[in-house]
Design a protein around this motif. Structure first.
Motif, PDB file in Angstrom:
ATOM      1  N   LEU A  57       1.015  -1.740   0.404  1.00  0.00           N
ATOM      2  CA  LEU A  57       0.022  -0.209   0.017  1.00  0.00           C
ATOM      3  C   LEU A  57       1.443   0.907   0.305  1.00  0.00           C
ATOM      4  N   VAL A  58       2.125   0.921   0.692  1.00  0.00           N
ATOM      5  CA  VAL A  58       2.455   1.898   0.587  1.00  0.00           C
ATOM      6  C   VAL A  58       3.336   2.815  -0.976  1.00  0.00           C
ATOM      7  N   VAL A  59       4.097   1.569  -1.310  1.00  0.00           N
ATOM      8  CA  VAL A  59       3.387   1.385  -2.769  1.00  0.00           C
ATOM      9  C   VAL A  59       3.420   1.737  -3.549  1.00  0.00           C
ATOM     10  N   ILE A  60       1.955   1.842  -3.573  1.00  0.00           N
ATOM     11  CA  ILE A  60       0.513   1.861  -4.630  1.00  0.00           C
ATOM     12  C   ILE A  60       0.703   3.566  -4.041  1.00  0.00           C
ATOM     13  N   VAL A  61       0.944   4.263  -3.539  1.00  0.00           N
ATOM     14  CA  VAL A  61       1.127   5.740  -2.860  1.00  0.00           C
ATOM     15  C   VAL A  61       1.968   6.301  -3.497  1.00  0.00           C
ATOM     16  N   CYS A  62       3.142   5.640  -3.261  1.00  0.00           N
ATOM     17  CA  CYS A  62       4.293   6.571  -3.511  1.00  0.00           C
ATOM     18  C   CYS A  62       3.930   6.723  -5.295  1.00  0.00           C
ATOM     19  N   THR A  63       4.272   5.387  -5.820  1.00  0.00           N
ATOM     20  CA  THR A  63       3.469   5.062  -7.216  1.00  0.00           C
ATOM     21  C   THR A  63       2.477   6.560  -7.721  1.00  0.00           C
ATOM     22  N   TRP A  64       1.071   6.560  -7.091  1.00  0.00           N
ATOM     23  CA  TRP A  64       0.368   8.187  -6.925  1.00  0.00           C
ATOM     24  C   TRP A  64       1.142   9.313  -6.960  1.00  0.00           C
ATOM     25  N   ARG A  65       2.085   9.317  -5.965  1.00  0.00           N
ATOM     26  CA  ARG A  65       2.301  10.474  -6.166  1.00  0.00           C
ATOM     27  C   ARG A  65       3.150  10.352  -7.186  1.00  0.00           C
ATOM     28  N   LEU A  66       4.046   9.934  -7.453  1.00  0.00           N
ATOM     29  CA  LEU A  66       5.142  10.242  -9.067  1.00  0.00           C
ATOM     30  C   LEU A  66       4.559  10.017  -9.860  1.00  0.00           C
ATOM     31  N   LEU A  67       3.198  10.408 -10.366  1.00  0.00           N
ATOM     32  CA  LEU A  67       2.314   9.719 -11.004  1.00  0.00           C
ATOM     33  C   LEU A  67       1.321  11.343 -11.522  1.00  0.00           C
ATOM     34  N   LEU A  69       3.998  13.639 -10.092  1.00  0.00           N
ATOM     35  CA  LEU A  69       4.701  14.774 -10.808  1.00  0.00           C
ATOM     36  C   LEU A  69       4.960  14.397 -12.545  1.00  0.00           C
ATOM     37  N   VAL A  70       4.725  12.855 -12.547  1.00  0.00           N
ATOM     38  CA  VAL A  70       4.813  12.825 -13.867  1.00  0.00           C
ATOM     39  C   VAL A  70       3.779  14.184 -14.733  1.00  0.00           C
ATOM     40  N   GLN A  71       2.535  14.093 -14.809  1.00  0.00           N
ATOM     41  CA  GLN A  71       1.715  15.296 -15.122  1.00  0.00           C
ATOM     42  C   GLN A  71       2.191  16.555 -14.801  1.00  0.00           C
ATOM     43  N   HIS A  72       3.009  17.121 -14.182  1.00  0.00           N
ATOM     44  CA  HIS A  72       3.450  18.171 -13.943  1.00  0.00           C
ATOM     45  C   HIS A  72       5.167  18.110 -13.982  1.00  0.00           C
ATOM     46  N   ASP A  73       5.182  17.748 -15.002  1.00  0.00           N
ATOM     47  CA  ASP A  73       6.329  17.484 -15.843  1.00  0.00           C
ATOM     48  C   ASP A  73       7.522  17.775 -14.460  1.00  0.00           C
TER      49      ASP A  73
END
Length: 159
Positions: A57-67, A69-73
């Motif tokens: 679940l921590v990995v899922i939350v961190c992946t969400w945050r990385l996404l 950052l991807v959206q905001h370049d």
């Protein structure tokens, strides 16, 4: 860019589904599966499995945050390193807990003559080895991200 938006959206949907599935697994399935076991086995097994589920679940939350950052370049920034480090630590902790639990279980099987069967220890060995792969892959990806961040900073200096 349109393809990237669809990819991010699809990945977010899968992350939500995975988080919901893991929640049901942790609250209903794991306790239900272990309810018939002896208390000496049920408590440690449930603790190990709950820690592993929490780490995912921590990995899922961190992946969400990385996404995000991807959206905001901003993926090639120091902010992304924090989330990648959290993923690496979550995977490392869950692997260590899982490997320790598997080692204890294999020890119990080995020292209990009526349980001696190589099937389960071999299965656990394979699971421990395969579960190390995501953490090691993330370490390699972390190194690549570090190199990309450095290259981008160098390129910005040149421009």
């Amino acid at each position: 860019m349109l393809r990237a938006r669809w990819s991010v959206l699809l990945l977010r949907v899968v992350l939500v589904l995975a988080a919901l599935w893991l929640g049901v697994l942790a609250v209903l399935s794991i306790p239900g599966q272990l309810s018939d076991e002896a208390l000496a086995f049920r408590i440690p097994a449930q603790a190990v499995l709950t820690i592993v589920v929490a780490a995912v679940l921590v990995v899922i939350v961190c992946t969400w945050r990385l996404l995000t950052l991807v959206q905001h370049d901003r993926i090639f920034s120091e902010a992304s390193m924090r989330w990648v480090d959290a993923i690496v630590w979550a995977l490392a902790v869950s692997w260590a807990v899982f490997a320790g639990g598997a080692a204890v279980l294999v020890g119990v099987i080995f020292f209990t003559p009526e349980l001696r069967d190589p099937g389960l220890p071999m299965l656990l060995f394979g699971m421990v080895v395969l579960s190390a792969l995501p953490a090691l892959l993330m370490l390699v990806m972390r190194g690549l991200l570090r190199q990309a961040i450095d290259d981008r900073a160098e390129l910005e200096e040149v421009i």
